[in-house]
Design a protein around this motif. Structure first.
Motif, PDB file in Angstrom:
ATOM      1  N   VAL A   1     -59.396  50.732  25.365  1.00 22.55           N
ATOM      2  CA  VAL A   1     -58.427  51.706  25.851  1.00 22.55           C
ATOM      3  C   VAL A   1     -59.063  52.537  26.960  1.00 22.55           C
ATOM      4  N   VAL A   2     -58.373  52.657  28.083  1.00 22.09           N
ATOM      5  CA  VAL A   2     -58.838  53.480  29.194  1.00 22.09           C
ATOM      6  C   VAL A   2     -57.892  54.671  29.339  1.00 22.09           C
ATOM      7  N   VAL A   3     -58.423  55.854  29.059  1.00 25.36           N
ATOM      8  CA  VAL A   3     -57.625  57.082  29.139  1.00 25.36           C
ATOM      9  C   VAL A   3     -57.831  57.717  30.506  1.00 25.36           C
ATOM     10  N   ILE A   4     -56.732  57.968  31.206  1.00 25.40           N
ATOM     11  CA  ILE A   4     -56.774  58.651  32.497  1.00 25.40           C
ATOM     12  C   ILE A   4     -56.324  60.083  32.258  1.00 25.40           C
ATOM     13  N   ASP A   5     -57.295  60.976  32.170  1.00 25.26           N
ATOM     14  CA  ASP A   5     -57.036  62.381  31.854  1.00 25.26           C
ATOM     15  C   ASP A   5     -56.651  63.111  33.139  1.00 25.26           C
ATOM     16  N   GLU A   6     -55.383  63.489  33.239  1.00 25.11           N
ATOM     17  CA  GLU A   6     -54.844  64.102  34.450  1.00 25.11           C
ATOM     18  C   GLU A   6     -54.367  65.535  34.200  1.00 25.11           C
ATOM     19  N   ALA A   7     -55.190  66.329  33.573  1.00 30.64           N
ATOM     20  CA  ALA A   7     -54.800  67.704  33.275  1.00 30.64           C
ATOM     21  C   ALA A   7     -54.492  68.500  34.539  1.00 30.64           C
TER      22      ALA A   7
ATOM     23  N   PRO B   1     -51.588  47.304  29.717  1.00 31.68           N
ATOM     24  CA  PRO B   1     -51.249  47.779  28.367  1.00 31.68           C
ATOM     25  C   PRO B   1     -52.342  48.599  27.705  1.00 31.68           C
ATOM     26  N   ASN B   2     -53.573  48.516  28.200  1.00 35.08           N
ATOM     27  CA  ASN B   2     -54.668  49.283  27.604  1.00 35.08           C
ATOM     28  C   ASN B   2     -54.919  50.600  28.334  1.00 35.08           C
ATOM     29  N   ALA B   3     -54.048  50.983  29.277  1.00 38.87           N
ATOM     30  CA  ALA B   3     -54.183  52.252  29.991  1.00 38.87           C
ATOM     31  C   ALA B   3     -53.316  53.317  29.326  1.00 38.87           C
ATOM     32  N   ALA B   4     -53.866  54.520  29.208  1.00 36.73           N
ATOM     33  CA  ALA B   4     -53.139  55.653  28.626  1.00 36.73           C
ATOM     34  C   ALA B   4     -53.281  56.854  29.561  1.00 36.73           C
ATOM     35  N   VAL B   5     -52.161  57.499  29.867  1.00 42.13           N
ATOM     36  CA  VAL B   5     -52.148  58.640  30.776  1.00 42.13           C
ATOM     37  C   VAL B   5     -52.047  59.917  29.948  1.00 42.13           C
ATOM     38  N   LEU B   6     -52.943  60.853  30.208  1.00 39.55           N
ATOM     39  CA  LEU B   6     -53.008  62.098  29.444  1.00 39.55           C
ATOM     40  C   LEU B   6     -52.686  63.267  30.368  1.00 39.55           C
ATOM     41  N   ARG B   7     -51.679  64.090  29.983  1.00 40.58           N
ATOM     42  CA  ARG B   7     -51.261  65.219  30.817  1.00 40.58           C
ATOM     43  C   ARG B   7     -50.982  66.453  29.951  1.00 40.58           C
ATOM     44  N   THR B   8     -50.820  67.587  30.639  1.00 39.82           N
ATOM     45  CA  THR B   8     -50.664  68.857  29.924  1.00 39.82           C
ATOM     46  C   THR B   8     -49.714  69.796  30.658  1.00 39.82           C
ATOM     47  N   PHE B   9     -49.163  70.749  29.917  1.00 37.85           N
ATOM     48  CA  PHE B   9     -48.371  71.843  30.490  1.00 37.85           C
ATOM     49  C   PHE B   9     -49.203  73.120  30.630  1.00 37.85           C
ATOM     50  N   SER B  10     -50.495  73.037  30.366  1.00 35.56           N
ATOM     51  CA  SER B  10     -51.316  74.245  30.342  1.00 35.56           C
ATOM     52  C   SER B  10     -51.674  74.768  31.726  1.00 35.56           C
ATOM     53  N   LYS B  11     -51.793  73.893  32.710  1.00 35.91           N
ATOM     54  CA  LYS B  11     -52.353  74.283  34.006  1.00 35.91           C
ATOM     55  C   LYS B  11     -51.262  74.636  35.010  1.00 35.91           C
ATOM     56  N   ALA B  12     -50.676  73.648  35.657  1.00 36.49           N
ATOM     57  CA  ALA B  12     -49.667  73.933  36.676  1.00 36.49           C
ATOM     58  C   ALA B  12     -48.473  74.683  36.097  1.00 36.49           C
TER      59      ALA B  12
ATOM     60  N   GLN C   1     -48.192  52.108  26.824  1.00 31.98           N
ATOM     61  CA  GLN C   1     -47.343  51.073  26.252  1.00 31.98           C
ATOM     62  C   GLN C   1     -47.465  51.088  24.728  1.00 31.98           C
ATOM     63  N   GLN C   2     -46.636  50.295  24.090  1.00 26.57           N
ATOM     64  CA  GLN C   2     -46.446  50.431  22.648  1.00 26.57           C
ATOM     65  C   GLN C   2     -47.668  50.076  21.802  1.00 26.57           C
ATOM     66  N   GLU C   3     -48.572  49.243  22.295  1.00 24.86           N
ATOM     67  CA  GLU C   3     -49.719  48.913  21.460  1.00 24.86           C
ATOM     68  C   GLU C   3     -50.667  50.097  21.304  1.00 24.86           C
ATOM     69  N   ILE C   4     -50.521  51.089  22.171  1.00 28.40           N
ATOM     70  CA  ILE C   4     -51.265  52.340  22.022  1.00 28.40           C
ATOM     71  C   ILE C   4     -50.377  53.422  21.431  1.00 28.40           C
ATOM     72  N   ILE C   5     -49.176  53.545  21.938  1.00 23.03           N
ATOM     73  CA  ILE C   5     -48.275  54.610  21.480  1.00 23.03           C
ATOM     74  C   ILE C   5     -47.836  54.395  20.038  1.00 23.03           C
ATOM     75  N   GLY C   6     -47.618  53.150  19.627  1.00 22.03           N
ATOM     76  CA  GLY C   6     -47.174  52.877  18.259  1.00 22.03           C
ATOM     77  C   GLY C   6     -48.131  53.428  17.212  1.00 22.03           C
ATOM     78  N   PRO C   7     -49.413  53.056  17.263  1.00 20.74           N
ATOM     79  CA  PRO C   7     -50.366  53.627  16.305  1.00 20.74           C
ATOM     80  C   PRO C   7     -50.487  55.146  16.425  1.00 20.74           C
ATOM     81  N   MET C   8     -50.417  55.671  17.630  1.00 18.30           N
ATOM     82  CA  MET C   8     -50.497  57.120  17.792  1.00 18.30           C
ATOM     83  C   MET C   8     -49.334  57.820  17.097  1.00 18.30           C
ATOM     84  N   ARG C   9     -48.150  57.270  17.253  1.00 17.60           N
ATOM     85  CA  ARG C   9     -46.985  57.888  16.616  1.00 17.60           C
ATOM     86  C   ARG C   9     -47.104  57.815  15.087  1.00 17.60           C
TER      87      ARG C   9
END
Length: 374
Positions: free
Chosen positions: A201-207, A228-239, A253-261
């Motif tokens: 899994v490759v997490v792209i942290d875009e805070a 399918p192994n990419a995950a985008v991470l974002r927040t409402f804390s900054k902007a 995609q669902q192979e990451i989001i499914g287990p997370m949910r």
């Protein structure tokens, strides 16, 4: 009672102790508030907070929540629908969390820990980077693999690729990198993903994505659609300036989001936080005004410091990085004398958040005089 219980090999009176991994965790050092100084307005420049606050619509939505006796929607469906419409992604590809850190914790918990063989999985990330990374990784029972950033504070992607082993389960990319400031390019991340094993899994942290002004910014949504192994991470804390409400999310995609949910803590986003975030999404034009103001101030500060002889890496977040090394604590002290709180990383450097113009002017003057002292 201190008698030995049959079958136990330790005394009944033994003290409670945490798992060894917990006892060895580094401490998260939150930005401190400024100290008062005669004749000076104090400014907090230590936590990368948005000094202008949220839009009025978000404040109103938060205030209007009146069902405090009711649990929130455990799936944050209203927020996910609003994000879906705003970003053009399916709502089912989004999981909301308690800030981006909460969402990241969910993801790491699902995909990295200690294997059935008792050997910890590995999580690769750049270092220096977001100081919560080692805490999240080690708490999950995984082994963190820190790959030093280069002399310009940028990810060393080749070294990160070389660090991949059969135990690697997750790689974290922080763009722009907190606290050093540079952002990755789309070409760099696209090429990187093409070379990472499909089961990592490759997490792209875009805070800080809203503050990026580079020529080739990462299009993380395109990457998530193609990998399918990419995950985008974002927040409402900054902007969006909703740091106190703790709202973040992962898109994948669902192979990451499914287990997370499936593993998500119930009710991680409060009803008030969800309402404020949805309202803020409906006022992106107002958000953009604030962001542009901060970007202008960031560029003004960096240019002034470069002119004064400082070494300031490319800055793509709402902060600048001063690689002061052993002088970091001293600089933070001098800033404190001027009622400015900054974030010192002992022996490495100082991160200074961009504030209102008066705060930034005071920082510039401090740096001009400090640099002259050598």
């Amino acid at each position: 009672m201190t008698d030995q219980v049959p079958g136990l090999t330790r005394p009944v009176g033994a003290a409670v102790s945490p798992r060894p991994a917990i006892a060895a965790l580094p401490k998260y050092a939150a930005g401190k508030p400024p100290q008062a100084a005669d004749g000076l307005t104090p400014y907090k420049l230590s936590s990368n907070e948005n000094p202008f606050g949220p839009v009025q619509a978000a404040k109103d939505a938060y205030r209007d929540i009146d069902m405090l006796n009711r649990y929130p929607d455990p799936t944050a469906q209203t927020l996910r629908t609003a994000l879906s419409e705003t970003l053009g992604v399916p709502a089912e590809d989004i999981v909301a969390g308690t800030g981006s850190l909460g969402a990241l914790t969910q993801l790491i918990t699902c995909f990295a820990g200690t294997g059935d063989d008792g050997v910890p999985d590995e999580v690769i990330y750049p270092w220096r980077s977001f100081e919560a990374y080692p805490i999240v990784v080690r708490t999950a029972g995984a082994q963190d693999v820190q790959v030093p950033v280069d002399a310009d504070g940028r990810h060393d992607l080749e070294a990160m690729l070389a660090a991949i082993t059969d135990r690697t389960r997750v790689i974290l990319l922080c763009t722009p990198n907190n606290p050093t400031g540079p952002a990755l390019t789309h070409r760099e991340v696209s090429d990187f993903l093409a070379r990472v094993p499909r089961d990592v899994v490759v997490v792209i942290d875009e805070a800080y994505i809203e503050f990026i002004r580079s020529e080739d910014p990462v299009d993380a949504l395109e990457l998530y659609r193609n990998h399918p192994n990419a995950a985008v991470l974002r927040t409402f804390s900054k902007a969006h300036a909703l740091a106190a409400l703790r709202v973040g999310y992962v898109i994948s995609q669902q192979e990451i989001i499914g287990p997370m949910r499936a593993a998500a803590p119930p009710f991680s986003v409060s009803a008030a936080a969800e309402a404020a975030a949805v309202a803020s999404l409906s006022r992106l034009d107002e958000i953009q005004v604030t962001v542009e103001n901060l970007v202008y101030e960031r560029q003004r500060v960096r240019e002034a410091l470069l002119d004064a002889g400082w070494d300031v890496p490319a800055a793509e977040g709402n902060f600048v990085w001063l690689p002061l090394g052993d002088r970091s604590a001293d600089f933070a002290h001098q800033a404190g004398v001027l009622a400015l709180s900054v974030r010192a990383f002992d022996g490495e450097g100082v991160r200074v958040s961009i504030g209102v113009s008066e705060a930034n002017d005071r920082l510039i003057e401090l740096c001009r005089s400090y640099s002259l002292r050598g």
